[in-house]
Scaffold this motif. Structure first.
Motif, PDB file in Angstrom:
ATOM      1  N   LYS A 178       0.832  -1.194   0.000  1.00  0.00           N
ATOM      2  CA  LYS A 178       0.000   0.000   0.000  1.00  0.00           C
ATOM      3  C   LYS A 178       0.870   1.249   0.000  1.00  0.00           C
ATOM      4  N   ASP A 179       0.403   2.271  -0.707  1.00  0.00           N
ATOM      5  CA  ASP A 179       1.053   3.579  -0.684  1.00  0.00           C
ATOM      6  C   ASP A 179       0.437   4.360   0.468  1.00  0.00           C
ATOM      7  N   LEU A 180       1.142   4.432   1.586  1.00  0.00           N
ATOM      8  CA  LEU A 180       0.588   4.963   2.823  1.00  0.00           C
ATOM      9  C   LEU A 180       1.206   6.313   3.167  1.00  0.00           C
ATOM     10  N   ASN A 181       0.447   7.130   3.890  1.00  0.00           N
ATOM     11  CA  ASN A 181       0.951   8.441   4.297  1.00  0.00           C
ATOM     12  C   ASN A 181       1.439   8.432   5.749  1.00  0.00           C
ATOM     13  N   PHE A 182       1.835   7.261   6.209  1.00  0.00           N
ATOM     14  CA  PHE A 182       2.442   7.111   7.532  1.00  0.00           C
ATOM     15  C   PHE A 182       3.432   5.948   7.435  1.00  0.00           C
ATOM     16  N   PRO A 183       4.435   5.910   8.304  1.00  0.00           N
ATOM     17  CA  PRO A 183       5.428   4.833   8.223  1.00  0.00           C
ATOM     18  C   PRO A 183       4.827   3.493   8.625  1.00  0.00           C
ATOM     19  N   ALA A 184       5.063   2.476   7.805  1.00  0.00           N
ATOM     20  CA  ALA A 184       4.554   1.136   8.094  1.00  0.00           C
ATOM     21  C   ALA A 184       5.381   0.120   7.329  1.00  0.00           C
ATOM     22  N   GLN A 185       5.559  -1.033   7.913  1.00  0.00           N
ATOM     23  CA  GLN A 185       6.338  -2.109   7.287  1.00  0.00           C
ATOM     24  C   GLN A 185       5.416  -3.266   6.935  1.00  0.00           C
ATOM     25  N   ARG A 186       5.482  -3.697   5.680  1.00  0.00           N
ATOM     26  CA  ARG A 186       4.677  -4.833   5.233  1.00  0.00           C
ATOM     27  C   ARG A 186       5.445  -6.129   5.472  1.00  0.00           C
ATOM     28  N   LEU A 187       4.763  -7.128   6.039  1.00  0.00           N
ATOM     29  CA  LEU A 187       5.362  -8.435   6.294  1.00  0.00           C
ATOM     30  C   LEU A 187       4.732  -9.479   5.380  1.00  0.00           C
ATOM     31  N   ASP A 188       5.436 -10.581   5.190  1.00  0.00           N
ATOM     32  CA  ASP A 188       5.041 -11.563   4.181  1.00  0.00           C
ATOM     33  C   ASP A 188       3.934 -12.497   4.632  1.00  0.00           C
ATOM     34  N   THR A 189       3.838 -12.767   5.927  1.00  0.00           N
ATOM     35  CA  THR A 189       2.836 -13.719   6.413  1.00  0.00           C
ATOM     36  C   THR A 189       2.168 -13.182   7.676  1.00  0.00           C
ATOM     37  N   VAL A 190       0.972 -13.697   7.957  1.00  0.00           N
ATOM     38  CA  VAL A 190       0.301 -13.303   9.194  1.00  0.00           C
ATOM     39  C   VAL A 190       1.067 -13.826  10.405  1.00  0.00           C
ATOM     40  N   GLU A 191       1.766 -14.947  10.242  1.00  0.00           N
ATOM     41  CA  GLU A 191       2.559 -15.487  11.355  1.00  0.00           C
ATOM     42  C   GLU A 191       3.725 -14.571  11.690  1.00  0.00           C
ATOM     43  N   ASP A 192       4.392 -14.029  10.662  1.00  0.00           N
ATOM     44  CA  ASP A 192       5.465 -13.072  10.907  1.00  0.00           C
ATOM     45  C   ASP A 192       4.927 -11.849  11.658  1.00  0.00           C
ATOM     46  N   LEU A 193       3.790 -11.368  11.215  1.00  0.00           N
ATOM     47  CA  LEU A 193       3.190 -10.195  11.858  1.00  0.00           C
ATOM     48  C   LEU A 193       2.813 -10.510  13.300  1.00  0.00           C
TER      49      LEU A 193
END
Length: 313
Positions: A178-193
């Motif tokens: 997603k192109d977000l207007n706040f800092p965020a990190q995308r993770l590959d799996t729900v388990e990682d998150l």
């Protein structure tokens, strides 16, 4: 054109529907499956709500209906593929409930981390012995890490509140970046998150593709201090695995507004002090419910006038 509204909606919406010539089921009780199936044979447009199930078999034959206008964003109670195959357009009401649902998700997070539900029950039971330095110690909210499952409108709204209001770090799991207007990190799996977040908030749509998306493996990956929040659809989370984790203390708490078989809520879940439980209040403000109803009727009006409906799913 014959129009039917399946449930009591806010007064202003009901008045508008009457003005459009709609027939109304002016009740909070859902119609049964037989009566709902009959609507597809007898009406051109049906305005329905969560809990008004339209399964594939109901679209068999040659239904008269050509529009199902859903009151709500989620429409997993409607077999949209079967509807489309029968020539029926399905619409929903996106956008209008974003802020209200994000607000409620924040409320559940705060209540779960600070044990507010447990404390409120203590006071109401006249069981509060008075203030002590070690009584009902919860967790600090500010500066925690929030993991969002489903970074759509509502997920982003919660993330902004958490980041800008509470200084929370944001992680997310989503099928696409997603192109977000706040800092965020995308993770590959729900388990990682689940393993990295202090709080996990579910904002994924319901349906067969997301059933138990946050399942036993993800729940097992959560921290012992972890909190799970769900305001999306109950079946996105493996409710049985969640109950076991809460009972055993494998995770700290949960805040739930939705359930797998609602309105039924398992007795084991209701018995837990570390579960904050609400009765599907995500969009429950008068302003939002009026906006939802008017958006559903906007779709009906466009359909009746032969125009493109504004909110097809």
């Amino acid at each position: 054109m014959k129009i039917f509204v399946t449930r009591r909606l806010p007064d202003s919406v009901m008045a508008r529907a009457r003005g459009m010539g709609a027939e109304l089921h002016d009740s909070d009780t859902a119609l049964n499956d037989t009566d709902r199936a009959a609507l597809l044979r007898d009406y051109d447009a049906v305005v329905c709500t969560l809990g008004d199930r339209f399964s594939a078999d109901m679209f068999a034959g040659d239904p008269r209906c050509r529009l199902i206008a859903n009151f709500g964003v989620g429409y997993n109670h409607i077999d949209a593929d079967a509807a489309q195959a029968a020539g029926i357009t399905v619409t929903n009401t996106p956008g209008v409930l974003t802020d209200a649902t994000a607000d409620l998700a924040m409320a559940l997070m705060l209540m779960a981390l600070r044990r507010a539900g447990e404390g409120e029950r203590m006071v109401r039971a006249d069981a509060w012995p008075g203030w002590t330095p070690t009584q009902m110690l919860g967790q600090t909210v500010t500066g925690r890490t929030l993991g969002i499952v489903g970074m759509g409108r509502i997920g982003q709204a919660m993330a902004r509140r958490a980041h800008h209001g509470f200084g929370m770090q944001i992680l997310y799991y989503n099928r696409s970046a997603k192109d977000l207007n706040f800092p965020a990190q995308r993770l590959d799996t729900v388990e990682d998150l689940a393993a990295q977040a202090d709080v996990v908030a579910i904002h994924a749509p319901g349906g067969a593709d997301t059933r138990h998306l946050f399942g036993a493996a993800a729940i097992a990956a959560m921290k012992p201090t972890g909190v799970l929040i769900n305001t999306s659809r109950g079946d996105v989370v493996d409710e049985g695995a969640l109950i076991e984790a809460l009972e055993s203390g494998a995770i700290y708490a949960a805040g739930l507004d939705v359930y797998e078989a609602e309105p039924a809520v398992p007795a084991r879940l209701r018995a837990l002090d570390n579960a904050v439980l609400l009765p599907h209040l995500g969009s429950a403000t008068l302003e939002v419910r009026e906006a939802m109803g008017n958006m559903a009727l906007d779709n009906v009006e466009a359909f009746v006038a032969g125009r493109q409906v504004p909110n097809p799913v």
